[in-house]
Design a protein around this motif. Structure first.
Motif, short mmCIF file in Angstrom:
data_model
loop_
_atom_site.label_atom_id
_atom_site.label_comp_id
_atom_site.label_asym_id
_atom_site.label_seq_id
_atom_site.Cartn_x
_atom_site.Cartn_y
_atom_site.Cartn_z
N PRO A 52 -16.93 -34.93 -46.12
CA PRO A 52 -16.45 -36.18 -45.55
C PRO A 52 -15.14 -35.93 -44.79
N PRO A 53 -14.86 -36.74 -43.77
CA PRO A 53 -13.65 -36.53 -42.98
C PRO A 53 -12.37 -36.50 -43.81
N SER A 54 -12.32 -37.29 -44.86
CA SER A 54 -11.10 -37.29 -45.68
C SER A 54 -10.89 -35.93 -46.35
N GLN A 55 -11.97 -35.27 -46.75
CA GLN A 55 -11.85 -33.95 -47.36
C GLN A 55 -11.45 -32.91 -46.33
N VAL A 56 -11.94 -33.04 -45.12
CA VAL A 56 -11.56 -32.11 -44.05
C VAL A 56 -10.06 -32.25 -43.77
N ARG A 57 -9.56 -33.48 -43.69
CA ARG A 57 -8.12 -33.69 -43.45
C ARG A 57 -7.30 -33.18 -44.62
N ASP A 81 -7.93 -30.70 -46.52
CA ASP A 81 -7.93 -29.23 -46.53
C ASP A 81 -7.07 -28.62 -45.44
N LEU A 82 -6.68 -29.42 -44.44
CA LEU A 82 -5.86 -28.88 -43.36
C LEU A 82 -4.44 -28.58 -43.85
N PRO A 83 -3.85 -27.47 -43.37
CA PRO A 83 -2.45 -27.22 -43.74
C PRO A 83 -1.55 -28.26 -43.09
N ARG A 84 -0.52 -28.66 -43.79
CA ARG A 84 0.39 -29.65 -43.23
C ARG A 84 1.82 -29.16 -43.37
N GLU A 85 2.64 -29.64 -42.48
CA GLU A 85 4.05 -29.30 -42.54
C GLU A 85 4.72 -30.14 -43.62
N ALA A 86 5.71 -29.54 -44.27
CA ALA A 86 6.45 -30.28 -45.29
C ALA A 86 7.27 -31.37 -44.62
#
Length: 139
Positions: free
Chosen positions: A5-10, A12-17
């Protein structure tokens, strides 16, 4: 094969602190001490991640803020409603292992000396209060 699902894809993406989540370096502390502070912040309910850095920054500003030679402490309630930012730093220092606590105290000592030199003692303050709370309030 099922898709994520799109929420799981988002997720799993690396994010900046984010800035409030940052464990930015406190000048003068070793990486080992910073790691201990981060561990305490994650474990305890007292400070959030990055709260020690915020308390240190506010205490440094208080000690070095511009103005007359004698300053009156402003509202120090940035971190802990009972003792202010210096109290939060003291709480972290006492929670750290001995060597890390001494390292943090060595970084705080020049700021404490400057604060003491620029503030006046309150002779009517309760003697059981910490030293940073026994300074004169703004009239």
């Amino acid at each position: 094969m099922p898709r994520k699902p799109p929420s799981q894809v988002r997720a799993d993406l690396p994010r900046e602190a984010r800035s409030w989540e940052s464990r930015a370096v406190i000048p003068g502390l070793s990486g080992k001490t910073l790691a201990e502070i981060a561990r305490i912040e994650r474990r305890s309910g007292g400070l959030w991640v990055g709260g020690t850095r915020l308390a240190f920054t506010h205490w440094r500003w208080t000690a070095h803020r511009p103005g007359p030679r004698v300053i009156y402490p402003v509202d120090e309630q940035c971190c802990d409603p009972m003792t202010g930012c210096r109290g939060a730093l003291e709480q972290v220092r006492l929670t750290l292992p001995r060597a890390a606590g001494r390292e943090l105290l060595a970084v705080l000592a020049p700021l404490d000396e400057r604060f003491l030199a620029r503030t006046l003692n309150d002779p009517f303050a309760p003697p059981g209060d910490p030293w940073w709370c026994r300074r004169l309030e703004n009239p």
